[in-house]
Write an enzyme that holds these catalytic residues in place. Structure first.
Site, short mmCIF file in Angstrom:
data_model
loop_
_atom_site.label_atom_id
_atom_site.label_comp_id
_atom_site.label_asym_id
_atom_site.label_seq_id
_atom_site.Cartn_x
_atom_site.Cartn_y
_atom_site.Cartn_z
N HIS A 281 0.84 -1.20 0.00
CA HIS A 281 0.00 0.00 0.00
C HIS A 281 0.88 1.26 0.00
O HIS A 281 0.79 2.10 0.90
CB HIS A 281 -0.91 -0.01 1.24
CG HIS A 281 -2.30 0.47 0.96
ND1 HIS A 281 -3.24 -0.31 0.34
CD2 HIS A 281 -2.90 1.66 1.20
CE1 HIS A 281 -4.37 0.36 0.22
NE2 HIS A 281 -4.20 1.56 0.74
N GLY B 101 -5.12 5.27 -4.80
CA GLY B 101 -4.85 4.68 -6.11
C GLY B 101 -4.08 3.37 -6.07
O GLY B 101 -3.61 2.90 -7.11
N ARG C 147 -6.07 0.42 -8.14
CA ARG C 147 -6.01 0.61 -9.59
C ARG C 147 -4.60 0.37 -10.12
O ARG C 147 -4.40 -0.27 -11.15
CB ARG C 147 -6.50 2.01 -9.97
CG ARG C 147 -8.00 2.11 -10.11
CD ARG C 147 -8.46 3.56 -10.22
NE ARG C 147 -8.52 4.16 -8.90
CZ ARG C 147 -9.56 4.85 -8.44
NH1 ARG C 147 -10.63 5.01 -9.20
NH2 ARG C 147 -9.56 5.36 -7.23
N SER D 233 -2.22 -1.46 -8.72
CA SER D 233 -1.89 -2.88 -8.58
C SER D 233 -2.53 -3.71 -9.69
O SER D 233 -1.92 -4.63 -10.23
CB SER D 233 -2.35 -3.40 -7.21
OG SER D 233 -1.69 -2.72 -6.17
N ARG D 234 -3.78 -3.38 -10.02
CA ARG D 234 -4.45 -4.12 -11.10
C ARG D 234 -3.81 -3.83 -12.45
O ARG D 234 -3.74 -4.72 -13.32
CB ARG D 234 -5.96 -3.78 -11.10
CG ARG D 234 -6.69 -4.34 -9.88
CD ARG D 234 -8.20 -4.19 -10.00
NE ARG D 234 -8.67 -2.83 -9.87
CZ ARG D 234 -8.91 -2.20 -8.73
NH1 ARG D 234 -8.69 -2.81 -7.57
NH2 ARG D 234 -9.37 -0.96 -8.71
N TYR E 212 -13.33 -10.38 -4.01
CA TYR E 212 -12.01 -9.80 -4.27
C TYR E 212 -11.38 -9.29 -2.97
O TYR E 212 -10.24 -9.65 -2.63
CB TYR E 212 -12.20 -8.67 -5.28
CG TYR E 212 -11.00 -7.81 -5.59
CD1 TYR E 212 -9.76 -8.36 -5.96
CD2 TYR E 212 -11.11 -6.42 -5.58
CE1 TYR E 212 -8.68 -7.55 -6.28
CE2 TYR E 212 -10.05 -5.60 -5.92
CZ TYR E 212 -8.84 -6.17 -6.26
OH TYR E 212 -7.77 -5.36 -6.59
N TYR E 213 -12.12 -8.48 -2.23
CA TYR E 213 -11.60 -7.91 -0.99
C TYR E 213 -11.34 -8.97 0.07
O TYR E 213 -10.34 -8.93 0.79
CB TYR E 213 -12.57 -6.85 -0.43
CG TYR E 213 -12.56 -5.54 -1.17
CD1 TYR E 213 -11.43 -5.09 -1.84
CD2 TYR E 213 -13.70 -4.72 -1.20
CE1 TYR E 213 -11.42 -3.87 -2.50
CE2 TYR E 213 -13.70 -3.50 -1.87
CZ TYR E 213 -12.55 -3.08 -2.52
OH TYR E 213 -12.55 -1.89 -3.19
#
Length: 349
Positions: free
Chosen positions: A274, A279, A282, A284-285, A312-313
Site C-alpha cells: 500500500h 490509487g 487501480r 496494482s491491477r 475480491y476484498y
C-alpha cells in the site's frame, strides 16, 4: 562482475560520479564496485541492473558467484559443499513448486489450453474489440473503488469529452486517467520495458493526475488504514525498503512462475505494501495486467458489482492477515480464465 559494471556504465555514457548520484551513494563506492574491492548489496544490484540496463539475472549470477568464491575460496571441501548446497536448493525448489493446490493447477491447465486457442485466433484481433474491452476495464476498475459513472457515461466522458451532470470532477478524471494508464501499460508492453520503480510510479502518477497532484507518483509519507479491513499496511518509513524487496522478488521469480500466478502475486504484494495515499488498487491491477499482456494473455477484468467486489476484498484480506494467498490466486486465475473465454468467443471466426 566488475568488468560488466564498468562496460555497462561506459556504454550508457555515465561518469562514476553520475552513477553514484543516481544510486544515492558515494562516488568512491562505485569505483570500488568496478575494481572488485567492494561488493554491492542485493538492493544495489537491482538498482544497477535498472540504471545500466543489464539483465538482472546475469548480474545477480555474477554477484552470487563472487560471493560464493569469496566465502569458500579454494578449500579442499569446497566442491563437496557446493554439491550438497545444490542438492538442497533443488529440493527446496521442488517443495515450493508443490505449493500450488490441485484446484489452482486445474484452472491454470484450463488457462493454458485457452491461451493456445487464443494464439490461433490472433489474426482476428481488431482495434475496435480492444477499445471496447479496455473501456469495460476502466469502468469496472473504477467501480470497485466507488466511482458511480455507468459504462455508457464512462464512454461519453472518455471518447466524447462530455461532462455528466450530477457526477463529480473526480469521477470524470478517474475515467480519463485510467484510460490513459491502460494506453501507457500497452506502450510498455510493446517496448518490452521491464517493470521497475520508475514505471510503477509513472502508472500511479497517471492514475492520480489532477486528483491528488501532490501525491501522484510519490510514495506515502503518512500511515494509512484500509477502510473495512483489519489489515494494517506498513509504516511509511518502511515503504521504500518494502518496494525494493518487491522489485527484487519480481526479478527473482519472473521466469519461474506461471504468468497468471506471477501477475496475481505482484498485485497482492503491491497492494499489501500500500505504498500510495490513494490509487493503490487501480495501480496494482494495472501492474497485474501489464504482466499478463507481456505474456500474451488478455486483461483480467475484475467486475465491480457487490458479489465480485466482496470476493475480491475478502480473498485479499485472507492473504494479508493470514498469509494464505490460495483464495486470491485462485480468484485471479478464475477471472483470467473467464476473460480469455469471453475474448475467444468474440474474435473466433
Amino acid at each position: 562482475m566488475k568488468t560488466l559494471l564498468k562496460n555497462a556504465r561506459e556504454k550508457k555514457g555515465l561518469k562514476t560520479r553520475e552513477l553514484a548520484h543516481l544510486l544515492e551513494i558515494d562516488q568512491a563506492l562505485v569505483s570500488k564496485f568496478e575494481s572488485g574491492t567492494r561488493k554491492p548489496t542485493k538492493e544495489q544490484i537491482l538498482k544497477l541492473a535498472n540504471l545500466l540496463e543489464i539483465d538482472y539475472e546475469t548480474l545477480m549470477v555474477a554477484w552470487l558467484k563472487e560471493k560464493i568464491l569469496y566465502e569458500i575460496g579454494d578449500d579442499n571441501l569446497a566442491l563437496k559443499a557446493l554439491k550438497v548446497a545444490e542438492d538442497e536448493i533443488k529440493l527446496n525448489k521442488k517443495s515450493s513448486g508443490k505449493l500450488t493446490s490441485k484446484t489452482l493447477q486445474s484452472v491454470l491447465d484450463e488457462i493454458n489450453i485457452l491461451k493456445s486457442k487464443l494464439d490461433q485466433y490472433r489474426q482476428y484481433d481488431s482495434y475496435r474489440i480492444s477499445q471496447a474491452l479496455e473501456l469495460e476495464y476502466t469502468f469496472e476498475s473504477n467501480r470497485i473503488e466507488g466511482n458511480t459513472l455507468t459504462l455508457r457515461e464512462t464512454d461519453l466522458v472518455i471518447n466524447e469529452g462530455l461532462t455528466i451532470s450530477g457526477k463529480s470532477m473526480r469521477e470524470h478524471l478517474e475515467a480519463i486517467n485510467h484510460q490513459e494508464a491502460i494506453a501507457y501499460i500497452k506502450h510498455l508492453m510493446e517496448k518490452k520495458t521491464v517493470i521497475n520503480e520508475r514505471e510503477v510510479l509513472s502508472i500511479h502518477n497517471l492514475i492520480l493526475r489532477g486528483i491528488h497532484p501532490e501525491d501522484a507518483g510519490r510514495y506515502r509519507k503518512v500511515q494509512v488504514m484500509i477502510k473495512g479491513s483489519t489489515y494494517m499496511p506498513p509504516q511509511p518509513y518502511m515503504v521504500a525498503k518494502d518496494m525494493e524487496d518487491f522489485f527484487i522478488w519480481y526479478e527473482t521469480h519472473k521466469n519461474s512462475l506461471h504468468p497468471v500466478v506471477l501477475a496475481a502475486e505482484m498485485h497482492e504484494r503491491l497492494v499489501t505494501i500500500h505504498p500510495f495515499i490513494d490509487g493503490n488498487g487501480r495501480t496494482s491491477r494495472l501492474i497485474m495486467n501489464l504482466i499478463l499482456l507481456q505474456h500474451g494473455y488478455v486483461i483480467a477484468n475484475i467486475k465491480g458489482d457487490y458479489e465480485n467486489r466482496m470476493q475480491y476484498y475478502q480473498s485479499l484480506e485472507t492473504a494479508q492477515v493470514h498469509s494464505n494467498k490460495e483464495d486470491f490466486l485462485l480468484f485471479i486465475a478464475q477471472i483470467e480464465k473467464e476473460s480469455l473465454e469471453r475474448y475467444i468467443t468474440i474474435i473466433a471466426p
